[in-house]
Design a protein around this motif. Structure first.
Motif, mmCIF file in Angstrom:
data_model
loop_
_atom_site.group_PDB
_atom_site.id
_atom_site.type_symbol
_atom_site.label_atom_id
_atom_site.label_comp_id
_atom_site.label_asym_id
_atom_site.label_seq_id
_atom_site.Cartn_x
_atom_site.Cartn_y
_atom_site.Cartn_z
ATOM 1 N N ASP B 47 0.798 -1.230 0.000
ATOM 2 C CA ASP B 47 0.000 0.000 0.000
ATOM 3 C C ASP B 47 0.829 1.276 0.000
ATOM 4 O O ASP B 47 0.262 2.380 0.005
ATOM 5 N N ALA B 48 2.152 1.171 -0.002
ATOM 6 C CA ALA B 48 3.006 2.357 -0.127
ATOM 7 C C ALA B 48 4.424 1.889 -0.432
ATOM 8 O O ALA B 48 4.797 0.763 -0.098
ATOM 9 N N ALA B 49 5.198 2.759 -1.068
ATOM 10 C CA ALA B 49 6.582 2.399 -1.384
ATOM 11 C C ALA B 49 7.496 3.605 -1.240
ATOM 12 O O ALA B 49 7.094 4.743 -1.494
ATOM 13 N N TRP B 50 8.715 3.316 -0.822
ATOM 14 C CA TRP B 50 9.755 4.338 -0.766
ATOM 15 C C TRP B 50 10.934 3.870 -1.613
ATOM 16 O O TRP B 50 11.366 2.714 -1.518
ATOM 17 N N TYR B 51 11.438 4.759 -2.412
ATOM 18 C CA TYR B 51 12.466 4.450 -3.412
ATOM 19 C C TYR B 51 13.707 5.296 -3.133
ATOM 20 O O TYR B 51 13.630 6.525 -3.140
ATOM 21 N N GLY B 52 14.817 4.634 -2.878
ATOM 22 C CA GLY B 52 16.068 5.342 -2.631
ATOM 23 C C GLY B 52 16.964 5.320 -3.854
ATOM 24 O O GLY B 52 17.324 4.248 -4.343
ATOM 25 N N THR B 53 17.302 6.501 -4.343
ATOM 26 C CA THR B 53 18.326 6.619 -5.394
ATOM 27 C C THR B 53 18.833 8.043 -5.390
ATOM 28 O O THR B 53 18.104 8.969 -5.050
ATOM 29 N N ILE B 54 20.098 8.230 -5.735
ATOM 30 C CA ILE B 54 20.539 9.600 -5.987
ATOM 31 C C ILE B 54 20.536 9.869 -7.492
ATOM 32 O O ILE B 54 20.889 10.946 -7.921
ATOM 33 N N ASP B 55 20.115 8.869 -8.266
ATOM 34 C CA ASP B 55 19.943 9.036 -9.717
ATOM 35 C C ASP B 55 21.241 9.525 -10.367
ATOM 36 O O ASP B 55 21.255 10.482 -11.121
ATOM 37 N N ASN B 58 21.373 10.045 -13.943
ATOM 38 C CA ASN B 58 20.681 11.224 -14.462
ATOM 39 C C ASN B 58 19.560 10.848 -15.441
ATOM 40 O O ASN B 58 19.460 11.361 -16.539
ATOM 41 N N GLU B 59 18.697 9.936 -14.974
ATOM 42 C CA GLU B 59 17.559 9.508 -15.790
ATOM 43 C C GLU B 59 16.244 10.106 -15.314
ATOM 44 O O GLU B 59 15.170 9.647 -15.713
ATOM 45 N N GLY B 60 16.314 11.096 -14.434
ATOM 46 C CA GLY B 60 15.080 11.673 -13.902
ATOM 47 C C GLY B 60 14.257 10.626 -13.190
ATOM 48 O O GLY B 60 13.042 10.556 -13.338
ATOM 49 N N SER B 61 14.941 9.791 -12.399
ATOM 50 C CA SER B 61 14.299 8.611 -11.821
ATOM 51 C C SER B 61 13.489 8.958 -10.576
ATOM 52 O O SER B 61 13.960 8.841 -9.459
ATOM 53 N N SER B 62 12.260 9.383 -10.750
ATOM 54 C CA SER B 62 11.371 9.706 -9.634
ATOM 55 C C SER B 62 10.649 8.442 -9.174
ATOM 56 O O SER B 62 10.924 7.341 -9.661
ATOM 57 N N GLY B 63 9.678 8.604 -8.269
ATOM 58 C CA GLY B 63 8.900 7.455 -7.788
ATOM 59 C C GLY B 63 8.254 6.672 -8.912
ATOM 60 O O GLY B 63 8.089 5.448 -8.829
ATOM 61 N N SER B 64 7.903 7.360 -9.988
ATOM 62 C CA SER B 64 7.215 6.666 -11.074
ATOM 63 C C SER B 64 8.115 5.652 -11.775
ATOM 64 O O SER B 64 7.622 4.721 -12.426
ATOM 65 N N ALA B 65 9.430 5.792 -11.630
ATOM 66 C CA ALA B 65 10.328 4.771 -12.196
ATOM 67 C C ALA B 65 10.053 3.417 -11.549
ATOM 68 O O ALA B 65 10.121 2.375 -12.208
ATOM 69 N N VAL B 66 9.743 3.431 -10.251
ATOM 70 C CA VAL B 66 9.434 2.178 -9.551
ATOM 71 C C VAL B 66 8.095 1.623 -10.034
ATOM 72 O O VAL B 66 7.942 0.412 -10.192
ATOM 73 N N GLY B 71 4.971 -2.238 -11.799
ATOM 74 C CA GLY B 71 3.541 -2.269 -12.099
ATOM 75 C C GLY B 71 2.674 -1.677 -11.001
ATOM 76 O O GLY B 71 1.446 -1.699 -11.106
ATOM 77 N N LEU B 72 3.293 -1.126 -9.962
ATOM 78 C CA LEU B 72 2.530 -0.560 -8.836
ATOM 79 C C LEU B 72 2.117 0.887 -9.141
ATOM 80 O O LEU B 72 2.534 1.820 -8.455
ATOM 81 N N PHE B 73 1.296 1.066 -10.169
ATOM 82 C CA PHE B 73 0.984 2.426 -10.599
ATOM 83 C C PHE B 73 -0.010 3.152 -9.689
ATOM 84 O O PHE B 73 0.018 4.369 -9.597
ATOM 85 N N GLU B 74 -0.871 2.430 -9.012
ATOM 86 C CA GLU B 74 -1.866 3.106 -8.169
ATOM 87 C C GLU B 74 -1.355 3.339 -6.742
ATOM 88 O O GLU B 74 -2.048 3.931 -5.932
ATOM 89 N N THR B 75 -0.165 2.868 -6.472
ATOM 90 C CA THR B 75 0.392 2.918 -5.111
ATOM 91 C C THR B 75 1.208 4.200 -4.913
ATOM 92 O O THR B 75 1.962 4.580 -5.815
ATOM 93 N N PRO B 76 1.077 4.870 -3.768
ATOM 94 C CA PRO B 76 1.950 6.034 -3.530
ATOM 95 C C PRO B 76 3.419 5.605 -3.426
ATOM 96 O O PRO B 76 3.755 4.737 -2.613
ATOM 97 N N ILE B 77 4.269 6.205 -4.248
ATOM 98 C CA ILE B 77 5.707 5.881 -4.233
ATOM 99 C C ILE B 77 6.474 7.187 -4.091
ATOM 100 O O ILE B 77 6.309 8.102 -4.903
#
Lengths: 138, 385
Positions: B47-55, B58-66, B71-77
């Motif tokens: 029901d929630a996710a936290w994503y650690g990266t300093i990117d 330089n791919e603009g890797s925000s939560g949506s990358a996860v 496939g967890l598109f409806e989940t807050p990341i």
């Protein structure tokens, strides 16, 4: 249009001006600040102070791998710069120049030399590097 | 409020993974987790996710990358970035949300694609900031602590090198480690100088990697495993040598503060820690960290390692996984992987690097930010319930 960011502290960079917290005595250099990094006073009363051109190496390394535009071996130190008057020193990074590696140690006295730090493509950007005082060289 | 529990962990083999994209790393770590939860996990439970990266790629890797990788598109990341403490702080954020009751089943995932970037961290050392560490790379930043520690205490070059020897030996027994070779104190001393006083074998390698763990509430933990591990405490703090404290020239006050917070929350002290995964980005960093975590007195880190205490068969094993020196340091993944390793240790699943029946495990990162003028530390303490 924004200017290059090193312009923001140009006066301090070129004149070794610091800012002393009147609550705890901590000295900010080169940023002019309204909060204190040591005691957290906010808003802090910060008084402009003049730093001396002679300082002391607190610790150092000698860099062997750096981007191509920086000369190696490159000694770089944390230097304490005392105030011209009473009070605590400012603590900052300093690049060393015109100094033999054998002359450098923790506690070594160094003097600020106004030098080109890099070029922005059109003109040199000058500030201070540090070297062992010449008269003390063998 | 509930106590957060770790109920599963996944990890990929760290290395120079040229054949895998940044997204591939995330997908692999996620699948490794999903496949390793004892009683299984349905992705819809998360029901929630936290994503650690300093990117660093330089791919603009925000939560949506996860979301794209899992496939967890409806989940807050939420993406977390906090220098080299990124992965551990992502874990801390998830533990806080579970503790507060706002999330019940939280994914923590960390990844870093280090080898796609030709510049990496070294270019930041050349930024046009006159007094902000121009020329101060990561080896220089940590090397300055080594110079001062050697000067101020009875620390020897050989003691610093012994940490690299220990961790490389552990790494040869740990299947996910990047650099699988042993070295001697002489090898470390004779390897090329990177930034005096540190040599090549005092430095962690440049490594791609990813890792993931699952954190749940106490109530739900046993849906996923009969052997959950409790998150007992966590802490986070910053510091800078510019504040003028003498100990900031040899050590990391941020680690002292973060570990004090974590010990206090856990109701535990350094004497209770049975196994630790700490931030050995450089050999000297681990030596300083023994002191800052309270494993030994200030200035005695060299003696601590010389006596064999942090070795695999010592009384305070540190970095049984081989640490960053052997395993590698894919920045966003590092802290999450350390949590995965402590989880395995406390469950007795660490194979050839298993220490003797640990009850309490500690995970630590120290990160450098702000053009090498600031330090940030995160500490998490895990415990068998």
């Amino acid at each position: 249009m924004s200017g290059p960011r090193y312009e923001r502290t140009r006066r301090q960079d070129q004149h070794l001006i610091g800012f002393e917290c009147q609550a705890c005595g901590w000295v900010s250099f080169p940023e002019e600040k309204r909060t204190c990094k040591r005691c957290g006073d906010a808003p802090a009363e910060m008084t402009e102070v003049q730093l001396q051109e002679r300082g002391e190496i607190q610790t150092f390394v000698v860099q062997q791998y750096l981007p191509d535009d920086i000369e190696t071996p490159q000694p770089v130190a944390i230097v304490d710069l005392p105030q011209a008057g009473e009070g605590e020193p400012a603590r900052a990074y300093g690049l060393l120049t015109e100094t033999d590696l054998e002359e450098i140690d923790v506690g070594t006295e160094v003097v600020a030399r106004f030098r080109e730090l890099f070029s922005d493509g059109e003109r040199p950007i000058n500030s201070f590097k540090f070297s062992v005082p010449r008269e003390e060289k063998a | 409020m509930t106590d957060p529990h770790v109920v599963g962990a996944g990890m990929i083999d760290f290395g120079e993974l040229y054949e895998q994209s940044f997204d591939d790393l995330l997908e692999s770590a996620y699948l490794s987790l999903i496949e390793n939860v004892d009683k299984g996990v349905d992705p819809s439970d998360i029901d929630a996710a936290w994503y650690g990266t300093i990117d660093i790629a330089n791919e603009g890797s925000s939560g949506s990358a996860v979301a794209h990788a899992t496939g967890l598109f409806e989940t807050p990341i939420t993406r977390v970035e906090n220098a080299c403490a990124t992965g551990s702080d992502a874990f801390r954020n998830a533990a806080q949300a579970v503790k507060a009751g706002d999330a019940e089943v939280a994914l923590v995932i960390g990844a870093e694609k280090m080898t796609d970037s030709t510049e990496g961290l070294i270019a930041s050392a050349a930024l046009e900031r006159l007094w902000r560490g121009r020329g101060v790379t990561m080896p220089a930043y940590f090397g300055m602590r080594a110079t001062r520690h050697l000067e101020e205490y009875e620390t020897t070059r050989e003691q610093i090198a012994e940490i690299s020897v220990k961790n490389h030996e552990n790494g040869t027994k740990y299947p996910h480690a990047h650099q699988q070779f042993e070295c001697s104190v002489e090898d470390v001393k004779e390897s090329p100088t990177v930034s005096y006083p540190l040599n090549l074998y005092d430095c962690c390698p440049v490594t791609d990697g990813a890792s993931a763990v699952l954190v749940t509430s106490e109530d739900r933990a046993r849906e996923f495993t009969d052997d959950p591990i409790r998150v007992a405490g966590y802490g986070l703090a910053s510091d800078t040598f510019q504040r003028g404290a003498p100990e900031a020239l040899t050590n990391f006050p941020a680690t002292r503060q973060a570990s004090s917070q974590a010990y206090e929350r856990a109701g535990l002290g350094p004497e209770d820690v049975d196994v630790a995964e700490v931030h050995d980005c450089f050999s000297i960093t681990e030596l300083i960290t023994y002191e800052d975590l309270g494993f030994c007195e200030e200035g005695k880190g060299g003696q601590f390692v010389e006596e064999g205490r942090p070795h695999l068969d010592g009384d305070k094993p540190v970095n049984p996984s081989g640490g960053l020196l052997s395993k590698g340091h894919p920045i966003g993944a590092t802290g999450v992987a350390q949590i995965a390793e402590i989880f395995e240790q406390l469950r007795g699943e660490a194979g050839a690097v298993q220490v003797d029946e640990p009850e309490v495990g500690l995970q630590h990162n120290i990160g450098i930010g702000r053009n090498a003028t600031g330090a940030v530390s995160c500490v998490n303490v895990l415990e068998r319930p």
